[in-house]
Motif scaffolding. Structure first.
Motif, PDB file in Angstrom:
ATOM      1  N   TRP A 105       0.845  -1.195   0.000  1.00 30.89           N
ATOM      2  CA  TRP A 105       0.000   0.000   0.000  1.00 30.89           C
ATOM      3  C   TRP A 105       0.882   1.246   0.000  1.00 30.89           C
ATOM      4  CZ3 TRP A 105       0.799   3.462   3.891  1.00 30.89           C
ATOM      5  CH2 TRP A 105       1.442   2.980   5.057  1.00 30.89           C
ATOM      6  N   SER A 106       0.331   2.335  -0.494  1.00 30.77           N
ATOM      7  CA  SER A 106       1.038   3.613  -0.458  1.00 30.77           C
ATOM      8  C   SER A 106       0.024   4.732  -0.540  1.00 30.77           C
ATOM      9  CB  SER A 106       2.031   3.725  -1.613  1.00 30.77           C
ATOM     10  OG  SER A 106       1.363   3.740  -2.859  1.00 30.77           O
ATOM     11  N   LEU A 107       0.381   5.838   0.042  1.00 31.35           N
ATOM     12  CA  LEU A 107      -0.474   7.025  -0.040  1.00 31.35           C
ATOM     13  C   LEU A 107       0.364   8.273   0.201  1.00 31.35           C
ATOM     14  CD1 LEU A 107      -0.727   7.667   3.207  1.00 31.35           C
ATOM     15  CD2 LEU A 107      -2.643   6.082   3.096  1.00 31.35           C
ATOM     16  N   ARG A 108      -0.266   9.401  -0.015  1.00 26.86           N
ATOM     17  CA  ARG A 108       0.377  10.692   0.196  1.00 26.86           C
ATOM     18  C   ARG A 108      -0.362  11.436   1.297  1.00 26.86           C
ATOM     19  NH1 ARG A 108       5.219  12.354  -2.662  1.00 26.86           N
ATOM     20  NH2 ARG A 108       5.566  10.632  -4.120  1.00 26.86           N
ATOM     21  N   VAL A 109       0.415  12.071   2.175  1.00 24.01           N
ATOM     22  CA  VAL A 109      -0.152  12.755   3.335  1.00 24.01           C
ATOM     23  C   VAL A 109       0.376  14.186   3.372  1.00 24.01           C
ATOM     24  CG1 VAL A 109      -0.236  12.790   5.856  1.00 24.01           C
ATOM     25  CG2 VAL A 109      -0.306  10.600   4.636  1.00 24.01           C
ATOM     26  N   ASP A 110      -0.529  15.128   3.561  1.00 29.71           N
ATOM     27  CA  ASP A 110      -0.126  16.529   3.704  1.00 29.71           C
ATOM     28  C   ASP A 110       0.525  16.748   5.063  1.00 29.71           C
ATOM     29  OD1 ASP A 110      -1.095  17.251   1.226  1.00 29.71           O
ATOM     30  OD2 ASP A 110      -3.082  17.747   1.987  1.00 29.71           O
ATOM     31  N   THR A 111       1.617  17.481   5.062  1.00 33.01           N
ATOM     32  CA  THR A 111       2.287  17.801   6.323  1.00 33.01           C
ATOM     33  C   THR A 111       2.154  19.286   6.626  1.00 33.01           C
ATOM     34  OG1 THR A 111       4.384  18.066   5.130  1.00 33.01           O
ATOM     35  CG2 THR A 111       3.966  15.937   6.187  1.00 33.01           C
ATOM     36  N   PRO A 112       2.159  19.648   7.891  1.00 34.71           N
ATOM     37  CA  PRO A 112       2.029  21.049   8.298  1.00 34.71           C
ATOM     38  C   PRO A 112       3.392  21.729   8.326  1.00 34.71           C
ATOM     39  CG  PRO A 112       2.097  19.678  10.235  1.00 34.71           C
ATOM     40  CD  PRO A 112       2.193  18.745   9.065  1.00 34.71           C
ATOM     41  N   ALA A 113       3.429  22.933   8.890  1.00 37.22           N
ATOM     42  CA  ALA A 113       4.701  23.601   9.146  1.00 37.22           C
ATOM     43  C   ALA A 113       5.496  22.796  10.163  1.00 37.22           C
ATOM     44  CB  ALA A 113       4.455  25.021   9.661  1.00 37.22           C
ATOM     45  N   ALA A 114       6.778  23.083  10.235  1.00 39.31           N
ATOM     46  CA  ALA A 114       7.688  22.314  11.088  1.00 39.31           C
ATOM     47  C   ALA A 114       7.180  22.229  12.521  1.00 39.31           C
ATOM     48  CB  ALA A 114       9.071  22.950  11.061  1.00 39.31           C
ATOM     49  N   GLY A 115       7.397  21.062  13.129  1.00 41.36           N
ATOM     50  CA  GLY A 115       6.972  20.869  14.510  1.00 41.36           C
ATOM     51  C   GLY A 115       7.113  19.419  14.922  1.00 41.36           C
ATOM     52  N   GLY A 116       6.455  19.084  16.018  1.00 44.02           N
ATOM     53  CA  GLY A 116       6.513  17.728  16.537  1.00 44.02           C
ATOM     54  C   GLY A 116       7.108  17.706  17.942  1.00 44.02           C
ATOM     55  N   PRO A 117       7.268  16.540  18.510  1.00 36.60           N
ATOM     56  CA  PRO A 117       7.079  15.224  17.879  1.00 36.60           C
ATOM     57  C   PRO A 117       5.621  14.804  17.779  1.00 36.60           C
ATOM     58  CG  PRO A 117       7.807  14.946  20.136  1.00 36.60           C
ATOM     59  CD  PRO A 117       7.825  16.409  19.881  1.00 36.60           C
ATOM     60  N   TYR A 118       5.353  13.975  16.768  1.00 35.69           N
ATOM     61  CA  TYR A 118       4.023  13.436  16.523  1.00 35.69           C
ATOM     62  C   TYR A 118       4.082  11.910  16.436  1.00 35.69           C
ATOM     63  CZ  TYR A 118       2.958  18.213  14.865  1.00 35.69           C
ATOM     64  OH  TYR A 118       2.793  19.570  14.753  1.00 35.69           O
ATOM     65  N   ASP A 119       2.908  11.296  16.529  1.00 36.61           N
ATOM     66  CA  ASP A 119       2.766   9.874  16.240  1.00 36.61           C
ATOM     67  C   ASP A 119       1.984   9.706  14.950  1.00 36.61           C
ATOM     68  OD1 ASP A 119       4.059   9.275  18.579  1.00 36.61           O
ATOM     69  OD2 ASP A 119       2.246   8.655  19.667  1.00 36.61           O
ATOM     70  N   ILE A 120       2.237   8.603  14.255  1.00 38.01           N
ATOM     71  CA  ILE A 120       1.461   8.208  13.086  1.00 38.01           C
ATOM     72  C   ILE A 120       1.001   6.771  13.322  1.00 38.01           C
ATOM     73  CG2 ILE A 120       1.499   7.748  10.604  1.00 38.01           C
ATOM     74  CD1 ILE A 120       3.700   9.833  10.334  1.00 38.01           C
ATOM     75  N   THR A 121      -0.303   6.549  13.255  1.00 39.66           N
ATOM     76  CA  THR A 121      -0.844   5.210  13.494  1.00 39.66           C
ATOM     77  C   THR A 121      -1.426   4.644  12.209  1.00 39.66           C
ATOM     78  OG1 THR A 121      -1.334   5.720  15.800  1.00 39.66           O
ATOM     79  CG2 THR A 121      -2.499   3.864  14.825  1.00 39.66           C
ATOM     80  N   VAL A 122      -1.030   3.428  11.888  1.00 41.58           N
ATOM     81  CA  VAL A 122      -1.494   2.737  10.682  1.00 41.58           C
ATOM     82  C   VAL A 122      -2.083   1.402  11.111  1.00 41.58           C
ATOM     83  CG1 VAL A 122      -0.850   1.870   8.412  1.00 41.58           C
ATOM     84  CG2 VAL A 122       0.368   3.836   9.367  1.00 41.58           C
ATOM     85  N   SER A 123      -3.214   1.061  10.500  1.00 44.18           N
ATOM     86  CA  SER A 123      -3.896  -0.177  10.908  1.00 44.18           C
ATOM     87  C   SER A 123      -4.552  -0.857   9.723  1.00 44.18           C
ATOM     88  CB  SER A 123      -4.953   0.129  11.964  1.00 44.18           C
ATOM     89  OG  SER A 123      -5.673  -1.037  12.306  1.00 44.18           O
ATOM     90  N   ASP A 124      -4.456  -2.180   9.717  1.00 43.00           N
ATOM     91  CA  ASP A 124      -5.272  -2.987   8.799  1.00 43.00           C
ATOM     92  C   ASP A 124      -6.203  -3.885   9.607  1.00 43.00           C
ATOM     93  OD1 ASP A 124      -3.595  -4.851   9.869  1.00 43.00           O
ATOM     94  OD2 ASP A 124      -2.936  -5.715   7.965  1.00 43.00           O
ATOM     95  N   GLY A 125      -6.479  -3.427  10.814  1.00 43.46           N
ATOM     96  CA  GLY A 125      -7.205  -4.213  11.802  1.00 43.46           C
ATOM     97  C   GLY A 125      -6.329  -4.442  13.018  1.00 43.46           C
ATOM     98  N   GLU A 126      -5.030  -4.408  12.778  1.00 41.67           N
ATOM     99  CA  GLU A 126      -4.021  -4.466  13.842  1.00 41.67           C
ATOM    100  C   GLU A 126      -3.150  -3.227  13.697  1.00 41.67           C
ATOM    101  OE1 GLU A 126      -0.474  -7.399  15.531  1.00 41.67           O
ATOM    102  OE2 GLU A 126      -1.763  -8.024  13.858  1.00 41.67           O
ATOM    103  N   SER A 127      -3.081  -2.414  14.741  1.00 40.66           N
ATOM    104  CA  SER A 127      -2.441  -1.102  14.655  1.00 40.66           C
ATOM    105  C   SER A 127      -0.941  -1.167  14.903  1.00 40.66           C
ATOM    106  CB  SER A 127      -3.063  -0.142  15.681  1.00 40.66           C
ATOM    107  OG  SER A 127      -4.409   0.107  15.371  1.00 40.66           O
ATOM    108  N   VAL A 128      -0.226  -0.307  14.179  1.00 39.85           N
ATOM    109  CA  VAL A 128       1.194  -0.071  14.405  1.00 39.85           C
ATOM    110  C   VAL A 128       1.389   1.437  14.474  1.00 39.85           C
ATOM    111  CG1 VAL A 128       3.540  -0.317  13.506  1.00 39.85           C
ATOM    112  CG2 VAL A 128       1.871  -2.168  13.195  1.00 39.85           C
TER     113      VAL A 128
END
Length: 481
Positions: free
Chosen positions: A75-98
């Motif tokens: 799978w692949s996708l494109r995500v818009d990012t904001p101005a500089a900052g963080g730290p952030y988390d990114i959660t991806v799931s197909d039924g089981e989250s990472v």
């Protein structure tokens, strides 16, 4: 992207999984990574085949959905990012989250080349990086510099994976990171005060053609025989033959989104200066197309002086000239001149901080709003010969320095095409001219500067950027003495 069918086909099979696999990512997408700010960044991986993959980010309420390939799970996708900052988390799931943790948004640069890019902050044996210790012991994880070192891998085919994930700014990580790339990031982060991430993919002794995709070499460089790519019985230098390091150390990173590229390479190609102009332009175009960053800036370091033999030959001069000519072939490019930091006894200058800084100054000037900074090297403009002297003018905004002393690195020749050591003194309005003279050449017709393999630069602009090597003659190399 149509130019690279084989690469895209291989990438389409990235991270094949069985039906029970959970979400996985390529190594370049990991905890601690930096994503390019204010961009449409690429994220990709694998999941359970045919499953719907959802993605959420710590900076947005938007929920992204994409279906994993029914066979490969890719799978692949494109995500818009904001101005500089963080730290952030990114959660991806197909039924089981990472969850990807400690992600920063900032500026990302791709750093590549041969040994002078590979040389770590801690230096090589008996070849230190000057002033490095204070940066190593002072490295703090809280400083928003992140580093992704790609491990060496040579391959005859496009690889699906690479080794090397993002790491925080710690003493051990800094010590083992490219000194040129690190000092670039350190200077840039200090100036723009946002997170900076560097992806470092290098190999000492590598040629530029080994970093270029097979499709480009086959189409534009028929002088290279590519049979070895299909025949493992043919022996090749695994870090010099065309496309091998692209396959192993670049292709697996496509299409990670970055701001720009820095490059320090050329020693291996110095005997082929005219070809290098074409090769460097082809490398940049291929990288911009594959990573979908058509306007990505490209800044490279000229090769520093070194004795190559006894130091009196001019292979380096002609190669430096070719490097400068490549600027006209590569939009949004810049060159860091190093003719003042060479070392007679080692091909690896210890002044890596100056290299990184000069590359960073180019980015500051052309990409980050430091309009006052004259980051580009002064270059030769024209010459007039009269009364036994050469009056050489230069393109420079702030004038040249230092004043009040004779300047070295110059040579003059008469009609016999024999060059002799000469001296220069600043002259002209705003010190934008150098008057060069030599007692042994009463009727000069040519002058050159820092053109031998071993020379020592002496001329700078007011920001300490050295004058680029040059020659005023157009003589064939075999005719010059």
């Amino acid at each position: 992207m149509e130019r690279f069918p084989a690469i895209l086909a291989a990438l389409a099979l990235l991270f094949s999984v069985n039906a029970g696999a959970k979400v996985t990512f390529p190594s370049v997408i990991s905890d601690n990574m930096v994503l390019q700010q204010r961009s449409d960044v690429a994220l990709w991986g694998t999941a359970s085949p045919g499953k719907t993959v959802t993605l959420t980010t710590g900076w947005s309420n938007e929920l992204f959905r994409v279906r994993a390939d029914a066979k490969t799970g890719k799978w692949s996708l494109r995500v818009d990012t904001p101005a500089a900052g963080g730290p952030y988390d990114i959660t991806v799931s197909d039924g089981e989250s990472v969850t990807l943790k400690n992600v920063l948004i900032g500026e990302v640069w791709f750093c590549s080349g041969q040994s002078n890019m590979e040389m770590p902050v801690k230096g090589y044996d008996s070849q230190p990086a000057k002033g490095a210790t204070e940066f190593i012991v002072g490295a703090k994880p809280s400083r928003p510099i992140r580093i992704c070192n790609i491990k060496k891998k040579s391959s005859r085919t496009v690889e699906e994976v690479s080794e090397g994930s993002w790491e925080e700014h710690t003493p051990s990580v800094v010590a083992n990171t490219s000194a040129t790339a690190y000092f670039f990031a350190e200077a840039l982060q200090t100036a723009i005060d946002v997170p900076v991430g560097i992806i470092v993919s290098s190999w000492g002794g590598s040629s530029i053609e080994t970093w270029i995709p097979r499709e480009v070499i086959a189409k534009d460089f028929p002088e290279f025989d590519l049979k070895y790519l299909d025949d493992p019985s043919i022996e090749v230098h695994n870090y010099q033959a065309p496309s091998l390091l692209f396959n192993g150390q670049v292709a697996p990173l496509v299409p990670y989104t970055f701001k720009g590229m820095i490059w320090y390479q050329g020693e291996t190609n110095r005997f082929r200066p005219e070809q290098y102009i074409r090769l460097q332009a082809a490398y940049v175009q291929a990288m911009r197309e594959l990573f979908k960053v058509p306007d990505a800036p490209f800044y490279f370091a000229q090769i520093a002086p070194y004795r190559y033999g006894d130091g009196t030959e001019c292979e380096l001069g002609y190669f430096n000239e070719a490097q400068q000519k490549s600027l006209d072939c590569i939009p949004h490019s810049g060159m860091a001149v190093l003719c003042d930091i060479g070392e007679f006894g080692t091909i690896h200058p210890c002044e890596k901080r100056k290299v990184g800084q000069r590359l960073a100054y180019l980015a500051m000037r052309h990409d980050y709003g430091f309009d006052f900074l004259e980051a580009d090297a002064p270059v030769f403009k024209g010459v007039e010969f009269k009364e036994g002297k050469a009056y050489v003018s230069f393109n420079t905004a702030t004038g040249l320095s230092p004043m009040g002393r004779e300047l070295g690195g110059f040579e003059m020749a008469g009609a016999d095409k024999v060059y002799h050591k000469a001296v220069g003194v600043l002259s002209g309005k705003d010190n934008r001219m150098i008057v060069v003279s030599c007692a042994e050449v009463p009727e000069p017709v040519a002058v050159r500067y820092c053109f031998r393999d071993w020379s020592e630069g002496s001329v700078y602009n007011n920001y300490g950027i050295p004058l680029a090597p040059f020659r005023t003659d157009d003589w064939a190399r075999e005719d010059v003495k």
